[in-house]
Design a protein around this motif. Structure first.
Motif, PDB file in Angstrom:
ATOM      1  N   SER A  77      -4.259  10.179  -2.365  1.00 46.31           N
ATOM      2  CA  SER A  77      -5.092   8.978  -2.218  1.00 46.31           C
ATOM      3  C   SER A  77      -4.221   7.762  -1.915  1.00 46.31           C
ATOM      4  N   ASP A  78      -4.771   6.841  -1.135  1.00 46.03           N
ATOM      5  CA  ASP A  78      -4.076   5.591  -0.845  1.00 46.03           C
ATOM      6  C   ASP A  78      -4.440   4.556  -1.891  1.00 46.03           C
ATOM      7  N   VAL A  95       4.121   7.049  -6.805  1.00 49.40           N
ATOM      8  CA  VAL A  95       3.745   6.782  -5.416  1.00 49.40           C
ATOM      9  C   VAL A  95       4.947   6.962  -4.514  1.00 49.40           C
ATOM     10  N   ILE A 138      -8.470   1.255  -4.923  1.00 53.07           N
ATOM     11  CA  ILE A 138      -8.396   2.687  -4.663  1.00 53.07           C
ATOM     12  C   ILE A 138      -9.799   3.184  -4.345  1.00 53.07           C
ATOM     13  N   LYS A 139      -9.924   3.908  -3.255  1.00 57.64           N
ATOM     14  CA  LYS A 139     -11.217   4.460  -2.814  1.00 57.64           C
ATOM     15  C   LYS A 139     -12.325   3.406  -2.802  1.00 57.64           C
ATOM     16  N   ALA A 179       0.845  -1.195   0.000  1.00 56.82           N
ATOM     17  CA  ALA A 179       0.000   0.000   0.000  1.00 56.82           C
ATOM     18  C   ALA A 179       0.878   1.240   0.000  1.00 56.82           C
ATOM     19  N   CYS A 180       0.504   2.234  -0.792  1.00 58.38           N
ATOM     20  CA  CYS A 180       1.254   3.491  -0.879  1.00 58.38           C
ATOM     21  C   CYS A 180       0.275   4.635  -1.070  1.00 58.38           C
ATOM     22  N   SER A 181       0.798   5.833  -0.936  1.00 57.66           N
ATOM     23  CA  SER A 181       0.029   7.045  -1.186  1.00 57.66           C
ATOM     24  C   SER A 181       0.487   7.642  -2.513  1.00 57.66           C
ATOM     25  N   THR A 203      -3.605   0.342  -3.111  1.00 58.24           N
ATOM     26  CA  THR A 203      -3.045  -0.957  -2.744  1.00 58.24           C
ATOM     27  C   THR A 203      -2.985  -1.835  -3.988  1.00 58.24           C
TER      28      THR A 203
END
Length: 69
Positions: free
Chosen positions: A36-37, A69, A52-53, A11-13, A39
């Motif tokens: 936004s995060d 990211v 995402i979201k 997981a990253c932003s 994965t």
């Protein structure tokens, strides 16, 4: 690093979305915006599936390389 370099389950932003204006607008409509995060779910020959979201989205390697990211 580009989104394509993430490992499955990582997981990253999102830091930045590059590319032409129409590409950025399309990715923005899918939820790929700075902060936004995201994965990584899976990767197949460079094409990726990410969460995402609260949604699962598949994008091409070309588009994924524009997302940092």
């Amino acid at each position: 690093m580009p989104l394509t370099m993430m490992k499955t389950g990582e997981a990253c932003s999102i830091k930045r979305v590059g590319g032409k204006e129409e590409v950025r607008r399309f990715l923005n409509s899918l939820g790929f915006v700075a902060g936004s995060d995201v994965t990584m779910v899976s990767e197949n020959k460079g094409n990726v599936i990410v969460n995402i979201k609260e949604s699962r989205v598949a994008i091409s390697r070309e588009m994924a390389n524009k997302i940092m990211v």
